[in-house]
Design a protein around this motif. Sequence first.
Motif, short mmCIF file in Angstrom:
data_model
loop_
_atom_site.label_atom_id
_atom_site.label_comp_id
_atom_site.label_asym_id
_atom_site.label_seq_id
_atom_site.Cartn_x
_atom_site.Cartn_y
_atom_site.Cartn_z
N UNK A 353 0.85 -1.20 0.00
CA UNK A 353 0.00 0.00 0.00
C UNK A 353 0.88 1.24 0.00
N UNK A 354 0.45 2.27 -0.75
CA UNK A 354 1.09 3.59 -0.70
C UNK A 354 -0.01 4.64 -0.67
N UNK A 355 0.24 5.77 0.01
CA UNK A 355 -0.79 6.80 0.11
C UNK A 355 -0.74 7.74 -1.10
N UNK A 356 -1.64 8.74 -1.07
CA UNK A 356 -1.78 9.63 -2.22
C UNK A 356 -0.51 10.43 -2.48
N UNK A 357 0.23 10.78 -1.42
CA UNK A 357 1.47 11.54 -1.60
C UNK A 357 2.46 10.75 -2.46
N UNK A 358 2.57 9.44 -2.19
CA UNK A 358 3.47 8.60 -2.99
C UNK A 358 2.99 8.58 -4.44
N UNK A 359 1.68 8.40 -4.63
CA UNK A 359 1.15 8.33 -5.99
C UNK A 359 1.39 9.64 -6.74
N UNK A 360 1.23 10.78 -6.04
CA UNK A 360 1.47 12.07 -6.68
C UNK A 360 2.96 12.26 -6.99
N UNK A 361 3.82 11.88 -6.05
CA UNK A 361 5.26 12.06 -6.25
C UNK A 361 5.79 11.20 -7.39
N UNK A 362 5.32 9.94 -7.44
CA UNK A 362 5.87 9.00 -8.43
C UNK A 362 5.08 9.01 -9.73
N UNK A 363 3.87 9.61 -9.70
CA UNK A 363 3.08 9.69 -10.92
C UNK A 363 2.56 8.35 -11.39
N UNK A 364 2.05 7.53 -10.47
CA UNK A 364 1.51 6.23 -10.83
C UNK A 364 0.40 5.82 -9.89
N UNK A 365 -0.31 4.76 -10.24
CA UNK A 365 -1.36 4.23 -9.38
C UNK A 365 -0.75 3.35 -8.30
N UNK A 366 -1.57 3.02 -7.29
CA UNK A 366 -1.11 2.13 -6.23
C UNK A 366 -0.67 0.77 -6.81
N UNK A 367 -1.45 0.25 -7.75
CA UNK A 367 -1.12 -1.05 -8.34
C UNK A 367 0.23 -0.99 -9.05
N UNK A 368 0.46 0.09 -9.81
CA UNK A 368 1.72 0.20 -10.53
C UNK A 368 2.90 0.32 -9.58
N UNK A 369 2.78 1.19 -8.57
CA UNK A 369 3.89 1.43 -7.65
C UNK A 369 4.19 0.18 -6.82
N UNK A 370 3.12 -0.46 -6.30
CA UNK A 370 3.31 -1.68 -5.51
C UNK A 370 3.94 -2.77 -6.38
N UNK A 371 3.49 -2.85 -7.65
CA UNK A 371 4.05 -3.84 -8.55
C UNK A 371 5.52 -3.59 -8.85
N UNK A 372 5.91 -2.32 -8.96
CA UNK A 372 7.31 -1.99 -9.25
C UNK A 372 8.21 -2.23 -8.05
N UNK A 373 7.70 -1.92 -6.84
CA UNK A 373 8.53 -2.01 -5.65
C UNK A 373 9.49 -0.83 -5.55
N UNK A 374 10.17 -0.72 -4.39
CA UNK A 374 11.06 0.42 -4.17
C UNK A 374 12.25 0.42 -5.12
N UNK A 375 12.63 -0.76 -5.64
CA UNK A 375 13.79 -0.83 -6.52
C UNK A 375 13.66 0.09 -7.73
N UNK A 376 12.41 0.34 -8.14
CA UNK A 376 12.16 1.18 -9.32
C UNK A 376 12.45 2.65 -9.02
#
Length: 667
Positions: A353-376
């Motif tokens: 899970x990531x909150x809205x701040x993460x989604x705004x900063x990284x420019x992606x959805x929760x599914x995309x960011x969680x799928x990528x992991x921190x390594x991305x």
Amino acid sequence: MSKQQRLNTNQLLDVLALSKNATAIYTTDDIIIEAANDAMIAFWGKDRNIIGLPLEVAVPELKDQPFIGMLKNVLNTGVTDAGEGIAAELLIDGELQTSYYDYEYRAIKNDAGETYCIMHTAADVTERVIGQKAIAKAREQEEALESEQALNEELAAANEELSAINEELKQTQHSLNKLNAELESRVAARTRELTESEARLRYMLADAPVAIAVFTGRELIIEAANKKVLETWGKTAEVIGKPLQLAIPELVGQDFLQILDDVFTSGVAFYGNEVKALLEQNGIIEEVYSNFVYHPLKDVEGRTTSIMLAANIVTEQVKARKAVEANEKRFRFMLNAIPQQVWTATPEGLLDYVNQVVRDDFGGSTTEIVGNGWQQYIHPDDLPKALNTWVEALQTGKEYVIEFRLLFSDGMYRWHLARALPLIEDGQIKLWLGTNTNIDLQKSNEQKKDEFLSIASHELKTPLTSIKAFNQLMLRTKDAEKLESFVKKSSDHILRLEKLIGDLLDVTKINSGKMDYSMEPFSFKRMLTDSIESVQHISHQHQIVLQNTIDITYIGDHYRLEQVLNNFLTNAIKYSPNGEKVFVDSKIENNNVIVSVQDFGIGIAQKDLDHLFDRYYRVDNTAMRFEGLGLGLFISSEILKGHNGRFWIESEEGIGSTFYFQLPLPN
């Protein structure tokens, strides 16, 4: 409902309640015996262990007989099959015997018209069939006798045969009387059995964990209600015999009475899932949730006479789920309201899970960011340490703390402080809750501070070293001319040191908001000429040319504005080491004073123009060639802001630069 679907308890009870004879229930293409009463078990010559088995496994002697095929045909076509006196060979007490039965294979269907089971009812009519066959045989013989009587030559033989037939008829009559007595005895026994079965069924339904009630007629008279439904309604058995809307008046205005009326009219069952009802319990209207069915009960002509309610009360489950959903919604809201990046991970360390701040900063959805992991997103140089620290935290259950750079959607890396703690319940880690705090500004400030300290120590050390050297030379020399030269040079370095210290003091005042301005009228022309003359005295290589001057009285801080112009002039001279002239121009345009300082030096790259007025900023390729703290233009910009003015620069590398500042005139 597909043909493969099994029956639930309520449906079995409903179907069995309709049976008046030996009854069995079959489901699926395998003709599974879902239920069978004692009479049917006795017909088969088996025990109750066959319940749940396919019919051809439970009663193998039926395998080569037509009955299983007939049942499958009913299941596939949905057409009920019924007949009388059909012969069946069954293994009774170890011996294969032929018996005769009246039977019905009734297709039981759901609301969609799909057959979901077969109800098999049967009556043993062996004795009746045998009697009928005897009668038929007697009739045949009688007809033969009548035929023989027509033949005179066979009259004697016919008479004898008739006597024999009469004797046989007497025996048949005796058999029929005996058979009728047995049938009456069997009917009486069956009646007692059904009565006992119904009593057992009513007892089971009364204490069933599901709410069951029967409403009769369109008036919905409460014919029966078990303990569970009365408890749910908040009523006693006194409501039995009353119309539903009078017994439970709070139902008026809710949808249930209309739904029941529709079921009565259509004859189609209604299924409800987690439906809310408002019921009075202990004088308080409470929300009650249930999964229920309104099942129509019909007469032999297919007309609805009653409706059976079977309900499973799920109030606690629904309220618990809604509470969890509400808490989760509030939790997600709080996490999204936090101005930091917030994330959670599984006990194994996987981001989930990531909150809205993460989604705004990284420019992606929760599914995309969680799928990528921190390594991305973690900078490759910071990733190994981050992963090692994370693995150590997972193994030890201790707090995870680390600094790393994260890649934002704009392509820039920014420093963050990551912290995560495990949520531990019953000695087990349930999840990790983490935050990433943006510390890029602090990191930048620390870097600038380090740069400033390096520059300041270097710049302050240079004049101090020179002053110290000239002082030592002054102590040693006896030559008055040299002494005067050393004093002048030492004085120049003292002035330079004084300017550096003055710049530092000005920056301190700006940072603390204590930069004061003495706003008084002064001659702008005089300010221009004095500044040019002052700088010209210390610069013998360049000629400063005042092209145009405006002769006005301006209200402002004379000293601070002269400081701005001096800074522009000294920069122009410093960064045009091979130039010979610096041009100064002034004019009034759109009720604004505009002053420009033009040099013919090294110029400034476009990428550096917007940063020249930042604190401590020094263009990389000039930082080591020209001395200074990088504070002069920053201080100048703050002074101009204090006068509601502005500045801009026009420059071309290798050609030179023009610095402008603008001051508004009163209307």
